[in-house]
Design a protein around this motif. Structure first.
Motif, PDB file in Angstrom:
ATOM      1  N   SER A 191     -14.597 -39.619 -28.617  1.00  0.00           N
ATOM      2  CA  SER A 191     -13.139 -39.646 -28.640  1.00  0.00           C
ATOM      3  C   SER A 191     -12.604 -38.294 -28.179  1.00  0.00           C
ATOM      4  CB  SER A 191     -12.602 -40.014 -30.025  1.00  0.00           C
ATOM      5  OG  SER A 191     -13.073 -39.137 -31.020  1.00  0.00           O
ATOM      6  N   PRO A 201     -16.560 -51.266 -22.986  1.00  0.00           N
ATOM      7  CA  PRO A 201     -16.714 -50.466 -24.200  1.00  0.00           C
ATOM      8  C   PRO A 201     -15.605 -50.796 -25.191  1.00  0.00           C
ATOM      9  CG  PRO A 201     -15.685 -49.156 -22.498  1.00  0.00           C
ATOM     10  CD  PRO A 201     -16.001 -50.490 -21.869  1.00  0.00           C
ATOM     11  N   TRP A 202     -15.777 -50.348 -26.426  1.00  0.00           N
ATOM     12  CA  TRP A 202     -14.723 -50.453 -27.420  1.00  0.00           C
ATOM     13  C   TRP A 202     -13.731 -49.316 -27.219  1.00  0.00           C
ATOM     14  CZ3 TRP A 202     -14.254 -53.241 -32.369  1.00  0.00           C
ATOM     15  CH2 TRP A 202     -15.043 -54.394 -32.400  1.00  0.00           C
ATOM     16  N   PRO A 215     -21.563 -44.431 -23.571  1.00  0.00           N
ATOM     17  CA  PRO A 215     -21.155 -44.697 -24.945  1.00  0.00           C
ATOM     18  C   PRO A 215     -20.682 -46.132 -25.140  1.00  0.00           C
ATOM     19  CG  PRO A 215     -19.540 -43.306 -23.833  1.00  0.00           C
ATOM     20  CD  PRO A 215     -20.738 -43.375 -22.939  1.00  0.00           C
ATOM     21  N   SER A 216     -20.869 -46.622 -26.353  1.00  0.00           N
ATOM     22  CA  SER A 216     -20.428 -47.969 -26.687  1.00  0.00           C
ATOM     23  C   SER A 216     -18.913 -48.045 -26.804  1.00  0.00           C
ATOM     24  CB  SER A 216     -21.044 -48.401 -28.015  1.00  0.00           C
ATOM     25  OG  SER A 216     -22.404 -48.067 -28.082  1.00  0.00           O
ATOM     26  N   GLY A 217     -18.281 -46.891 -26.983  1.00  0.00           N
ATOM     27  CA  GLY A 217     -16.834 -46.852 -27.077  1.00  0.00           C
ATOM     28  C   GLY A 217     -16.319 -45.477 -26.702  1.00  0.00           C
ATOM     29  N   ILE A 218     -15.071 -45.404 -26.274  1.00  0.00           N
ATOM     30  CA  ILE A 218     -14.384 -44.137 -26.045  1.00  0.00           C
ATOM     31  C   ILE A 218     -12.995 -44.258 -26.640  1.00  0.00           C
ATOM     32  CG2 ILE A 218     -15.672 -43.548 -23.962  1.00  0.00           C
ATOM     33  CD1 ILE A 218     -13.224 -44.430 -22.337  1.00  0.00           C
ATOM     34  N   VAL A 222     -11.433 -46.716 -29.266  1.00  0.00           N
ATOM     35  CA  VAL A 222     -11.379 -46.132 -30.612  1.00  0.00           C
ATOM     36  C   VAL A 222     -10.158 -45.219 -30.695  1.00  0.00           C
ATOM     37  CG1 VAL A 222     -12.679 -44.892 -32.376  1.00  0.00           C
ATOM     38  CG2 VAL A 222     -13.906 -46.170 -30.610  1.00  0.00           C
ATOM     39  N   TRP A 235     -19.680 -43.426 -30.085  1.00  0.00           N
ATOM     40  CA  TRP A 235     -18.461 -43.267 -29.317  1.00  0.00           C
ATOM     41  C   TRP A 235     -18.153 -41.800 -29.071  1.00  0.00           C
ATOM     42  CZ3 TRP A 235     -16.859 -45.073 -34.507  1.00  0.00           C
ATOM     43  CH2 TRP A 235     -16.070 -44.164 -35.218  1.00  0.00           C
ATOM     44  N   TRP A 242     -11.311 -53.836 -22.686  1.00  0.00           N
ATOM     45  CA  TRP A 242     -12.128 -53.318 -23.775  1.00  0.00           C
ATOM     46  C   TRP A 242     -12.706 -54.451 -24.604  1.00  0.00           C
ATOM     47  CZ3 TRP A 242     -12.276 -48.230 -22.822  1.00  0.00           C
ATOM     48  CH2 TRP A 242     -11.189 -47.642 -22.196  1.00  0.00           C
TER      49      TRP A 242
END
Length: 389
Positions: A229, A313-314, A278-281, A316, A227, A363
């Protein structure tokens, strides 16, 4: 590709400030911060990880946020000693995971490799301002002159800065990835407190180059999520201006992270590859009072993106405890608060609201925890709020 089996998934809190506030370790006088404790008092770091696991966290971040060869050189370490110390920090998180599994018979703990921005390697730290010296940015921070972090339309210098930042992040990634045992202990990679659009692009390029190096003969990378952030110290992006003189927004950070763009190298078939997404932001080390508006803006930006990048994406989220940090004096101004659990109550309610209204449509899920000035007690309170109906 999931970070975790559950949502919300609980992350730990501020490792460095917990070492200070709970374990009475002074980390303010070293460029390495918590990494210094990993090298000199490793069991204290293990105890800190365990404190968060026992508090309800199921994802713990390694004590590697400030780690880079340049940071260790500034602290007087050789490159070999630096590499050993960086890898040992991952092993300490692994040790805490094993101890906790024996205590609770719980094997679902995940280890996230913490990697701060280039600004975390500077003195004074530039995590929150993004004033980077050439070639990483237009000018280093000055205590006596005006500061700026934009090239104001100079595309050539902007591209050179992206390349320099790409090499910085790739160098760190390879230190961990070239040790199969250490790399295998890492469940996900967390690029934290990123203040600039150009650094978001550089991280994606670094991940593209890492994938190219590892994919041929190392299957450990497959399925490893990561991820990015962002940080919004006063509710806004630290990068005030970019090409064309337009203000940078949270939406711009989302687009930089999630848009499909050509990678810096071609794949094995000589076709143009796409930079990994990315899998998450998310958002970290930002006061909680700004989160609701920022999450709404990021969600709207995500919804506006159409095309093949429509996978979810997830999200976070890990706000700081509300205190204000001065990077020059390296001191905290403590917030006044009548209820010591108000942070967890307010944040927990926000996460539950996001989970019930925004998450299903935008998400895949939410990872939530604390950043600087949050301790295991805060994660206990947050876990309790989230566990309520």
């Amino acid at each position: 590709m999931n970070f975790y089996h559950f949502t919300p998934a609980v992350l730990d809190g501020g490792l460095g400030t917990t070492l200070e506030d709970v374990f009475s370790v002074d980390i303010s006088h070293t460029p390495l911060w918590s990494a210094k404790v990993s090298a000199e008092k490793p069991q204290t770091v293990v105890a800190s990880h365990l404190g968060f696991l026992r508090a309800g966290a199921r994802i713990i971040l390694t004590s590697t946020y400030q780690c880079s060869l340049s940071t260790y050189r500034r602290a007087g370490y050789s490159d070999m000693d630096a590499i050993i110390s960086m890898r040992d920090a991952v092993r300490l998180a692994g040790e805490a995971k094993v101890i906790y599994a024996k205590e609770k018979l719980d094997s679902v703990v995940k280890i996230a490799l913490s990697l701060g921005p280039f600004g975390a390697s500077l003195i004074p730290a530039q995590d929150f301002d993004g004033c980077y010296p050439p070639p990483f940015g237009p000018a280093e921070y000055s205590a006596s002159a005006s500061n700026y972090n934009s090239f104001s339309g100079d595309v050539e210098m902007e591209n050179a800065a992206v390349e320099a930042l790409t090499q910085f992040h790739l160098e760190r990634l390879l230190i961990f990835a070239r040790d199969p045992t250490v790399w295998g202990m890492i469940d996900c990679v967390a690029f934290e407190t990123i203040p600039l659009v150009r650094e978001v692009k550089a991280i994606r390029q670094a991940m593209s180059l890492l994938l190219r190096e590892l994919s041929a003969d190392d299957l450990l990378f497959k399925g490893k999520p990561w991820w990015i952030s962002f940080v919004f110290p006063d509710g806004q992006c630290p990068e005030r201006q970019y090409t064309g003189g337009m203000p940078v927004t949270a939406s711009d950070m989302v687009y930089a992270a999630l848009q499909w763009e050509p990678a810096p190298v071609k794949d094995a078939t000589r076709r143009v590859a796409i930079m990994p997404i990315p899998s998450g932001i998310g958002i970290n080390c930002t006061p909680l009072k700004f989160f609701a508006a920022l999450v709404n803006e990021m969600s709207e930006a995500r919804i506006s993106m159409r095309g093949p990048q429509d996978s979810k994406p997830w999200l976070v989220l890990y706000p700081n405890g509300g205190d204000t940090y001065d990077p020059v004096s390296r001191t905290w101004s403590v917030r006044e608060e009548s209820n010591k659990h108000s942070w967890a109550i307010d944040f927990g309610r926000l996460v539950k609201e996001i989970s019930s209204t925004i998450i299903p449509n935008v998400w895949s899920g939410v990872v939530c925890g604390g950043c600087c000035r949050t301790v295991p007690e805060d994660i206990i309170a947050l876990s309790q709020v989230l566990s309520l109906g």
